[in-house]
Design an enzyme around this catalytic site. Structure first.
Site, short mmCIF file in Angstrom:
data_model
loop_
_atom_site.label_atom_id
_atom_site.label_comp_id
_atom_site.label_asym_id
_atom_site.label_seq_id
_atom_site.Cartn_x
_atom_site.Cartn_y
_atom_site.Cartn_z
N GLU A 42 -3.25 -12.23 17.64
CA GLU A 42 -3.85 -11.72 16.41
C GLU A 42 -5.37 -11.96 16.45
O GLU A 42 -5.87 -12.74 17.25
CB GLU A 42 -3.25 -12.44 15.21
CG GLU A 42 -1.76 -12.29 15.06
CD GLU A 42 -1.34 -10.91 14.59
OE1 GLU A 42 -2.22 -10.15 14.12
OE2 GLU A 42 -0.14 -10.58 14.71
N GLU A 55 18.55 -14.55 11.94
CA GLU A 55 18.44 -14.55 13.40
C GLU A 55 17.03 -14.17 13.87
O GLU A 55 16.52 -14.71 14.84
CB GLU A 55 19.46 -13.58 14.00
CG GLU A 55 19.52 -13.58 15.51
CD GLU A 55 20.06 -14.88 16.08
OE1 GLU A 55 19.29 -15.60 16.75
OE2 GLU A 55 21.25 -15.17 15.85
N ARG A 68 0.85 -1.20 0.00
CA ARG A 68 0.00 0.00 0.00
C ARG A 68 0.88 1.25 0.00
O ARG A 68 1.25 1.76 1.06
CB ARG A 68 -0.92 -0.02 1.22
CG ARG A 68 -1.91 -1.18 1.20
CD ARG A 68 -2.87 -1.12 2.39
NE ARG A 68 -2.17 -1.30 3.65
CZ ARG A 68 -1.90 -2.51 4.18
NH1 ARG A 68 -2.26 -3.61 3.54
NH2 ARG A 68 -1.28 -2.60 5.33
N GLY A 89 7.65 -8.61 18.58
CA GLY A 89 7.51 -7.16 18.66
C GLY A 89 8.40 -6.48 17.65
O GLY A 89 9.44 -7.01 17.24
N GLY A 102 12.62 -13.51 18.14
CA GLY A 102 12.83 -12.07 18.15
C GLY A 102 14.26 -11.65 18.44
O GLY A 102 15.19 -12.03 17.73
N LYS A 106 9.64 -22.66 14.03
CA LYS A 106 10.86 -22.31 14.75
C LYS A 106 11.61 -23.55 15.21
O LYS A 106 12.85 -23.60 15.18
CB LYS A 106 10.51 -21.41 15.93
CG LYS A 106 9.93 -20.06 15.52
CD LYS A 106 9.36 -19.30 16.69
CE LYS A 106 8.74 -17.98 16.24
NZ LYS A 106 8.09 -17.26 17.35
#
Length: 430
Positions: free
Chosen positions: A192, A131, A49, A306, A136, A207
């Protein structure tokens, strides 16, 4: 001496993580240049967008043609944070073909197509770093494939999804039910609108595939990972766990067989003792416990998701890849020399906690114990509570294979005195 010509970076995706990557590249530009030995320049940003206002990003850099961006030929590093399989896979291979190295945070793609992507990078003499794909900001990939490269890793046990850990922690600390805890996680932005990937274990399984492949120098795909979600965990399960001095976590577990000839990778809820370091991981945090021959036991802990934490991992890879670019070298690629086969869940050996609804009358315990014995499953403890002709029977086993336990449960269901199997949960971390 610092090179004056900048290294050019193409950013694919500018959502929560991508916008943080761009921000850090801008605000920390001088520090990054000093650490790398050359300036880094954001040369283009591919988005879906283009009309959306993106603070701090020059609108002239924004494009919807990601393919043209990675084909430019003057791009040194492509940072891919769009997720999913396609078009990410095609864009990454195209980037390699046109001379760029790649930094990715795409766990799903790497778990499914990691071997092919590593082969494409090696063919072109380019880097593939990721990584940020697991946990995270927590350094995991680099320690496993570099710091522990001289050691033999035997087990990787961890909490690798912050959403599920928040929900289970809330159920444990407040007595809330699953739906109530999920609603709170959603309201706080941890879950979510569609939490399926998290609560059904798909995210953690991807993972686990990546971690197992690196830890055991073998190719492990997402399809090789046993997956069981946490939607059936109840407040009653937590009460049972507390009676055993345990709590419940959704764990990713990758381990070598005792004979060293195979490996397993699995994701499922499990009881772990309160004395285990993972039991104290609260809220939306992640932690991974690594057991190896020489190093012993190591734990990596921190925010597992995050924008800013994940961008931190992306930027760490970006620095490493840019340094390699300047020196004309490449970092570690795929290490799959061991080629250990991945065994099915039936081969996994662990302890089990089984809760049965039974008739409250003499001889029931003897019948149940006989079934366990017939399947070669040794009982550690039994607890029975009864009232008004019905009873709850809780059995905790010694270590047994998943296959033998499955056979035991199938036989238990055939007993007239067993009304139903209320819950089955593995006991890990001992």
């Amino acid at each position: 001496m610092m090179r004056t010509r900048p290294l050019k970076v193409a950013l694919l995706g500018c959502g929560v993580v991508g916008s943080e990557v761009a921000r850090i590249m801008t605000t920390h530009a001088d520090d990054l240049a000093a650490r790398i030995g050359a300036p880094v320049e954001l040369a283009g940003v591919a988005v879906r967008r283009p009309s959306k206002v993106r603070e701090g990003i020059d609108p002239s850099l924004v494009t919807t043609d990601a393919t043209a961006l990675v084909k430019r030929g003057d791009i040194d590093v492509v940072v891919e944070v769009i997720g999913g399989i396609e078009p990410a896979r095609s864009l990454i291979t195209t980037a390699f073909e046109h001379g760029a190295s790649v930094v990715s945070a795409n766990k799903a793609l790497l778990a499914q197509e990691g071997a092919a992507l590593h082969a494409a990078a090696e063919e072109r003499g380019r880097d593939l770093y990721y990584e940020a794909a697991v946990a995270g900001a927590i350094p995991l990939i680099r320690p496993l494939r570099e710091s522990l490269a001289g050691d033999k890793v035997n087990r990787v046990l961890g909490i690798v999804n912050g959403t599920t850990n928040f929900i289970l922690d809330k159920m444990d600390s407040t007595g809330a039910g699953y739906q109530e805890a999920l609603d709170e996680a959603t309201a706080l932005g941890y879950a979510e609108a569609d939490p399926t990937a998290d609560v059904e274990g798909f995210d953690a399984a991807a993972k686990a595939a990546i971690l197992a492949g690196i830890a055991f120098h073998s190719r492990v795909r997402l399809d090789d990972v046993y997956r069981e979600g946490m939607t059936e965990v109840t407040a009653s399960d937590f009460r049972s766990a507390k009676e055993m001095g345990c709590t419940i976590k959704l764990l990713a577990i990758c381990e070598r067989a005792e004979d060293g000839g195979s490996i397993t990778a699995r994701v499922h809820p499990a009881m772990i003792p309160l004395t285990h370091p993972l039991a104290s991981v609260r809220g939306a945090y992640n932690a991974v416990f690594v057991e190896s021959d020489a190093s012993g036991q190591l734990m990596f802990y921190g925010p597992g998701a995050g924008g800013a934490p994940t961008a931190s991992a992306v930027l760490g890879d970006l620095v490493a890849v840019c340094r390699n670019r300047l020196s004309g070298a490449t970092g570690p690629g795929e290490s799959a020399y061991a080629a250990l086969p991945v065994s099915g869940m039936g081969e996994v050996v662990t302890r089990y906690h089984i809760s049965l609804d039974v008739a409250d009358k003499p001889g029931v315990l003897a019948q149940v114990a006989t079934v366990f014995a017939e399947h070669g499953v040794s009982i550690d403890t039994v607890r029975q509570q009864g009232k008004d002709g019905e009873a709850s029977l809780v059995v905790v086993t010694h270590r047994a294979s998943d296959a033998s336990l499955s056979g035991t449960v199938e036989s238990l269901r055939k007993l007239d005195t067993v009304r139903g199997v209320a819950s089955i949960m593995r006991v890990e971390g001992e």
